[in-house]
Design a protein around this motif. Structure first.
Motif, PDB file in Angstrom:
ATOM      1  N   LYS A  37       0.863  -1.184   0.000  1.00  0.00           N
ATOM      2  CA  LYS A  37       0.000   0.000   0.000  1.00  0.00           C
ATOM      3  C   LYS A  37       0.894   1.228   0.000  1.00  0.00           C
ATOM      4  O   LYS A  37       2.104   1.115   0.215  1.00  0.00           O
ATOM      5  N   PRO A  38       0.342   2.388  -0.252  1.00  0.00           N
ATOM      6  CA  PRO A  38       1.173   3.602  -0.292  1.00  0.00           C
ATOM      7  C   PRO A  38       1.926   3.834   1.016  1.00  0.00           C
ATOM      8  O   PRO A  38       1.433   3.493   2.099  1.00  0.00           O
ATOM      9  N   ALA A  39       3.083   4.438   0.914  1.00  0.00           N
ATOM     10  CA  ALA A  39       3.945   4.671   2.081  1.00  0.00           C
ATOM     11  C   ALA A  39       3.273   5.532   3.138  1.00  0.00           C
ATOM     12  O   ALA A  39       3.546   5.382   4.328  1.00  0.00           O
ATOM     13  N   ASP A  40       2.346   6.401   2.734  1.00  0.00           N
ATOM     14  CA  ASP A  40       1.666   7.240   3.721  1.00  0.00           C
ATOM     15  C   ASP A  40       0.543   6.496   4.444  1.00  0.00           C
ATOM     16  O   ASP A  40      -0.097   7.043   5.340  1.00  0.00           O
ATOM     17  N   GLU A  41       0.329   5.233   4.077  1.00  0.00           N
ATOM     18  CA  GLU A  41      -0.666   4.398   4.756  1.00  0.00           C
ATOM     19  C   GLU A  41      -0.014   3.309   5.608  1.00  0.00           C
ATOM     20  O   GLU A  41      -0.703   2.477   6.193  1.00  0.00           O
ATOM     21  N   ILE A  42       1.308   3.308   5.673  1.00  0.00           N
ATOM     22  CA  ILE A  42       2.043   2.336   6.493  1.00  0.00           C
ATOM     23  C   ILE A  42       2.637   3.100   7.670  1.00  0.00           C
ATOM     24  O   ILE A  42       3.495   3.960   7.484  1.00  0.00           O
ATOM     25  N   ASN A  43       2.152   2.802   8.883  1.00  0.00           N
ATOM     26  CA  ASN A  43       2.687   3.535  10.031  1.00  0.00           C
ATOM     27  C   ASN A  43       3.759   2.718  10.750  1.00  0.00           C
ATOM     28  O   ASN A  43       3.860   1.504  10.588  1.00  0.00           O
ATOM     29  N   VAL A  44       4.564   3.410  11.509  1.00  0.00           N
ATOM     30  CA  VAL A  44       5.699   2.802  12.200  1.00  0.00           C
ATOM     31  C   VAL A  44       5.241   1.717  13.178  1.00  0.00           C
ATOM     32  O   VAL A  44       5.887   0.677  13.312  1.00  0.00           O
ATOM     33  N   ALA A  45       4.108   1.922  13.829  1.00  0.00           N
ATOM     34  CA  ALA A  45       3.600   0.932  14.782  1.00  0.00           C
ATOM     35  C   ALA A  45       3.363  -0.418  14.103  1.00  0.00           C
ATOM     36  O   ALA A  45       3.686  -1.468  14.668  1.00  0.00           O
ATOM     37  N   GLU A  46       2.821  -0.396  12.885  1.00  0.00           N
ATOM     38  CA  GLU A  46       2.583  -1.643  12.151  1.00  0.00           C
ATOM     39  C   GLU A  46       3.876  -2.434  11.967  1.00  0.00           C
ATOM     40  O   GLU A  46       3.900  -3.648  12.114  1.00  0.00           O
ATOM     41  N   ILE A  47       4.913  -1.728  11.629  1.00  0.00           N
ATOM     42  CA  ILE A  47       6.198  -2.378  11.354  1.00  0.00           C
ATOM     43  C   ILE A  47       6.810  -2.913  12.646  1.00  0.00           C
ATOM     44  O   ILE A  47       7.268  -4.061  12.704  1.00  0.00           O
ATOM     45  N   ILE A  73       3.212   6.706  23.517  1.00  0.00           N
ATOM     46  CA  ILE A  73       4.197   6.149  22.584  1.00  0.00           C
ATOM     47  C   ILE A  73       3.495   5.472  21.416  1.00  0.00           C
ATOM     48  O   ILE A  73       3.879   5.648  20.255  1.00  0.00           O
ATOM     49  N   GLU A  74       2.445   4.707  21.705  1.00  0.00           N
ATOM     50  CA  GLU A  74       1.705   4.037  20.638  1.00  0.00           C
ATOM     51  C   GLU A  74       1.104   5.061  19.674  1.00  0.00           C
ATOM     52  O   GLU A  74       1.186   4.899  18.451  1.00  0.00           O
ATOM     53  N   ASN A  75       0.528   6.142  20.197  1.00  0.00           N
ATOM     54  CA  ASN A  75      -0.040   7.186  19.333  1.00  0.00           C
ATOM     55  C   ASN A  75       1.039   7.843  18.476  1.00  0.00           C
ATOM     56  O   ASN A  75       0.812   8.141  17.303  1.00  0.00           O
ATOM     57  N   LEU A  76       2.195   8.072  19.047  1.00  0.00           N
ATOM     58  CA  LEU A  76       3.305   8.646  18.292  1.00  0.00           C
ATOM     59  C   LEU A  76       3.717   7.719  17.144  1.00  0.00           C
ATOM     60  O   LEU A  76       3.885   8.158  16.005  1.00  0.00           O
ATOM     61  N   LEU A  77       3.851   6.429  17.430  1.00  0.00           N
ATOM     62  CA  LEU A  77       4.256   5.461  16.404  1.00  0.00           C
ATOM     63  C   LEU A  77       3.187   5.302  15.327  1.00  0.00           C
ATOM     64  O   LEU A  77       3.504   5.139  14.152  1.00  0.00           O
ATOM     65  N   ARG A  78       1.926   5.353  15.720  1.00  0.00           N
ATOM     66  CA  ARG A  78       0.837   5.246  14.734  1.00  0.00           C
ATOM     67  C   ARG A  78       0.731   6.511  13.879  1.00  0.00           C
ATOM     68  O   ARG A  78       0.266   6.466  12.747  1.00  0.00           O
ATOM     69  N   GLY A  79       1.174   7.642  14.431  1.00  0.00           N
ATOM     70  CA  GLY A  79       1.102   8.903  13.702  1.00  0.00           C
ATOM     71  C   GLY A  79       2.266   9.148  12.756  1.00  0.00           C
ATOM     72  O   GLY A  79       2.226  10.070  11.947  1.00  0.00           O
ATOM     73  N   LEU A  80       3.301   8.335  12.839  1.00  0.00           N
ATOM     74  CA  LEU A  80       4.471   8.478  11.972  1.00  0.00           C
ATOM     75  C   LEU A  80       4.412   7.416  10.883  1.00  0.00           C
ATOM     76  O   LEU A  80       4.308   6.223  11.174  1.00  0.00           O
ATOM     77  N   LEU A  97       5.697   5.690   7.014  1.00  0.00           N
ATOM     78  CA  LEU A  97       6.879   5.406   6.199  1.00  0.00           C
ATOM     79  C   LEU A  97       7.173   6.597   5.290  1.00  0.00           C
ATOM     80  O   LEU A  97       8.338   6.970   5.108  1.00  0.00           O
ATOM     81  N   ALA A  98       6.148   7.238   4.777  1.00  0.00           N
ATOM     82  CA  ALA A  98       6.340   8.417   3.938  1.00  0.00           C
ATOM     83  C   ALA A  98       7.005   9.543   4.732  1.00  0.00           C
ATOM     84  O   ALA A  98       7.874  10.249   4.215  1.00  0.00           O
ATOM     85  N   ASP A  99       6.611   9.712   6.000  1.00  0.00           N
ATOM     86  CA  ASP A  99       7.247  10.722   6.850  1.00  0.00           C
ATOM     87  C   ASP A  99       8.738  10.432   6.987  1.00  0.00           C
ATOM     88  O   ASP A  99       9.557  11.348   6.922  1.00  0.00           O
ATOM     89  N   MET A 100       9.072   9.174   7.168  1.00  0.00           N
ATOM     90  CA  MET A 100      10.472   8.794   7.335  1.00  0.00           C
ATOM     91  C   MET A 100      11.267   9.073   6.060  1.00  0.00           C
ATOM     92  O   MET A 100      12.404   9.526   6.116  1.00  0.00           O
ATOM     93  N   VAL A 101      10.675   8.819   4.926  1.00  0.00           N
ATOM     94  CA  VAL A 101      11.344   9.092   3.642  1.00  0.00           C
ATOM     95  C   VAL A 101      11.509  10.591   3.448  1.00  0.00           C
ATOM     96  O   VAL A 101      12.563  11.060   3.017  1.00  0.00           O
ATOM     97  N   ASN A 102      10.482  11.362   3.790  1.00  0.00           N
ATOM     98  CA  ASN A 102      10.533  12.824   3.606  1.00  0.00           C
ATOM     99  C   ASN A 102      11.572  13.462   4.511  1.00  0.00           C
ATOM    100  O   ASN A 102      12.133  14.496   4.162  1.00  0.00           O
ATOM    101  N   HIS A 103      11.838  12.858   5.667  1.00  0.00           N
ATOM    102  CA  HIS A 103      12.866  13.394   6.570  1.00  0.00           C
ATOM    103  C   HIS A 103      14.266  13.193   6.000  1.00  0.00           C
ATOM    104  O   HIS A 103      15.199  13.880   6.397  1.00  0.00           O
ATOM    105  N   GLN A 104      14.413  12.253   5.078  1.00  0.00           N
ATOM    106  CA  GLN A 104      15.717  11.975   4.486  1.00  0.00           C
ATOM    107  C   GLN A 104      16.080  12.998   3.420  1.00  0.00           C
ATOM    108  O   GLN A 104      17.235  13.103   3.042  1.00  0.00           O
ATOM    109  N   LYS A 105      15.110  13.708   2.914  1.00  0.00           N
ATOM    110  CA  LYS A 105      15.349  14.642   1.798  1.00  0.00           C
ATOM    111  C   LYS A 105      15.814  15.984   2.288  1.00  0.00           C
ATOM    112  O   LYS A 105      15.623  16.424   3.349  1.00  0.00           O
TER     113      LYS A 105
END
Length: 133
Positions: A70-80, A116-123, A125-133
């Motif tokens: 699914k799109p990176a903005d639909e995959i949250n850190v908590a899932e991973i 912590i769970e809310n923070l992880l669910r709110g972040l 994969l797309a956010d993580m990629v955008n932070h790299q740019k």
């Protein structure tokens, strides 16, 4: 202290590698291994776990490979994290409906766990990629 395991770290590395590129392409374990400088057996293991958890999808064949399910903005850190750690719980009582020991600090642990769970669910994969740019 909370700490991401090596396999979780590798999963994030591989997922951000895939998410930062063309999402319509398939990526082989060998190519991801080369791009990430991770050993092929480790990459294969992580890709298998991510596929079983429906974060990735795989296509068999000579032109097969892996892509995001699914799109990176639909995959949250908590899932991973949950793929590798199971339910998100700082303490044993955070994973249960109520603390069986009637601990006086259980509500505080639950409050921290929820934050912590809310923070992880709110972040995502797309956010993580955008932070790299």
């Amino acid at each position: 202290m909370l700490k991401i395991t090596k396999l979780e770290g590798y999963a994030f590395l591989l997922l951000t590698c895939m998410a930062s590129r063309d999402s319509s392409l398939l990526y082989s374990a060998k190519d991801l291994s080369t791009d990430s400088s991770l050993p092929l057996p480790t990459v294969s293991k992580v890709l298998k776990l991510l596929t079983q958890a429906a974060i990735l999808k795989s296509c068999q064949g000579s032109r097969g490979g892996y892509s995001l399910a699914k799109p990176a903005d639909e995959i949250n850190v908590a899932e991973i994290v949950q793929i590798f750690e199971g339910p998100l719980a700082l303490t044993d009582c955070c994973g249960e409906a109520s603390c069986p020991r009637n601990c006086p600090v259980a509500p505080d642990w639950q409050k921290l766990n929820n934050a912590i769970e809310n923070l992880l669910r709110g972040l995502t994969l797309a956010d993580m990629v955008n932070h790299q740019k």
